[in-house]
Scaffold this active site. Structure first.
Site: not given
Ligand code: NAD
Ligand code: TYD
Length: 346
Positions: A151, A155
């Site tokens: 993952y 990223k």
């Molecule tokens: P999540 O898994 O809850 O949500 C991801 C969303 O992206 C979902 O709604 C999914 O349907 C959508 N998605 C997936 N593939 C797709 C595609 N090909 N086209 C369109 N939509 C698509 O993730 P999250 O925890 O809300 O994380 C959101 C972002 O923040 C991510 O990029 C993640 O890397 C980043 N991030 C997350 C955290 C954390 O602690 N959760 C921390 C830092 C950064």
């Protein structure tokens, strides 16, 4: 201000949409989401009647979906949350969905943003791109990018593509790298909602390895306020770390949840460790604090109290998830691990 938010049906994206609609009366948002297992339109319930908000189902890795969106509407910015986001899935279930969405999807967006002259692109990235820390120090924006799990590698690749597009094509892009979020609407495969749901139901609380892996935990609304600031104020080409600087071992988080829910430590089950498990993350977020005047508004205690209250008041939300497709995933992921108890640690 018109924003295309990708991945807005997930955890952070849905919180961001709510945050922006609450804060700016004149903002317009289109939520572009593929609705994978992690995308849930219930996360946006109540917004259907808001004329400033629109949902559009689409895949960021599909160039015609993205082009159709950007050709029809004039956006001031694109904020890319869309991702496959769960480390364990990237290790155990295969990495190609991660490569497709997190890498190819980001490049499709970059190309379309350039082609359609969207003035600003924000890539939502993560502290995981930096890899793992030893016992001392913190990640700054100058730390080497050394991802240790699939993952994180996808990223990091996306970050490099965004950087390359700003250098070679003049893309006006900014990157945020945030630490571990928690709060409402987080899918119950991630540590905090999983522990809240399991403890509530009296189920085992699976702690990987010795439970001493350290994460910096930030309440999701504070991540949203930071993204809003970076989107509006940061210099093109800049990278900003976002973190609460509340970094503690996982076992402490689990014990806090147990205490707040009035449960017993006997629910804790040490299970086989995650392969390649990063030992410690800690964020130096001085740059965003000094340049943009950002600071988190929620202490860990306040954020955790709000989170637990939300999960208690919204049991239907997570029970639905856990009784559906998620159940099969959960059994595959933990069935063997729980049998491994005793094979490892303590
Ligand atoms: P999540 O898994 O809850 O949500 C991801 C969303 O992206 C979902 O709604 C999914 O349907 C959508 N998605 C997936 N593939 C797709 C595609 N090909 N086209 C369109 N939509 C698509 O993730 P999250 O925890 O809300 O994380 C959101 C972002 O923040 C991510 O990029 C993640 O890397 C980043 N991030 C997350 C955290 C954390 O602690 N959760 C921390 C830092 C950064
Ligand atoms: P997670 O929520 O998956 O986020 P990330 O891997 O992006 O940091 O995990 C947070 C920490 O909690 C991580 O060190 C792994 C650990 N963890 C457990 O101990 N047990 C679990 O069941 C899960 C999901 C995570």
């Amino acid at each position: 201000m018109k924003i295309m938010v990708t991945g807005g049906a997930g955890f952070i994206g849905s919180n961001f949409i709510r945050y922006m609609l609450d804060k700016y009366p004149d903002v317009e948002i289109v939520n572009f989401d593929k609705l994978t297992y992690a995308g849930n339109l219930e996360n946006l319930s109540g917004l259907e009647s808001d004329r400033r908000y629109k949902f559009c189902r689409g895949d960021i890795s599909n160039s015609s979906d993205v082009t159709a969106m950007l050709a029809n509407d004039k956006f001031d910015s694109v904020v890319n949350f869309a991702a496959e986001s769960h480390v364990d899935r990237s290790i155990h279930l295969g990495v190609f969905e991660f490569i497709n969405t997190n890498i190819s999807g980001t490049q499709v967006l970059i190309d379309a943003v350039i082609r359609h002259n969207v003035p600003r692109f924000l890539q939502v990235s993560t502290d995981e791109v930096y890899g793992s820390l030893g016992p001392q120090g913190k990640f700054s924006e100058r730390s080497p990018v050394q991802p240790n799990n699939p993952y994180a590698a996808t990223k990091a690749s996306a970050d490099f593509l965004v950087r390359a597009a700003s250098k070679s094509h003049g893309l006006n892009a900014v990157i945020t790298r945030c630490s571990n979020n928690f709060g409402p609407y987080q899918f119950p495969e991630k540590l905090i909602p999983l522990m809240i749901a399991n403890a509530t139901e009296g189920k085992d609380l699976p702690v990987y390895g010795d439970g001493l892996h350290v994460r910096d935990w930030i309440y999701v609304a504070d991540h949203c306020s930071a993204i809003d600031l970076v989107l509006r104020k940061a210099e093109p080409g800049s990278v900003y770390n976002i973190g609460s600087e509340y970094d503690v071992p996982n076992i402490e988080i689990v014990k806090t949840i147990i205490r707040l829910l009035g449960k017993s430590d006997s629910l804790i089950k040490y299970v086989k460790d995650r392969p390649g498990h990063d030992r410690r993350y800690a964020m130096d977020s001085a740059k965003i604090r000094e340049d943009l005047g950002w600071k988190p508004e929620h202490s860990f205690e306040k954020g955790m109290a709000k989170t637990i209250e939300w999960y208690m008041n919204n049991r239907g939300w997570w029970e639905n998830i856990r009784s559906g497709a998620y159940k099969t995933y959960y059994d595959n992921m933990y069935g063997k691990r729980l049998k491994d108890v005793g094979g490892l640690v303590r």
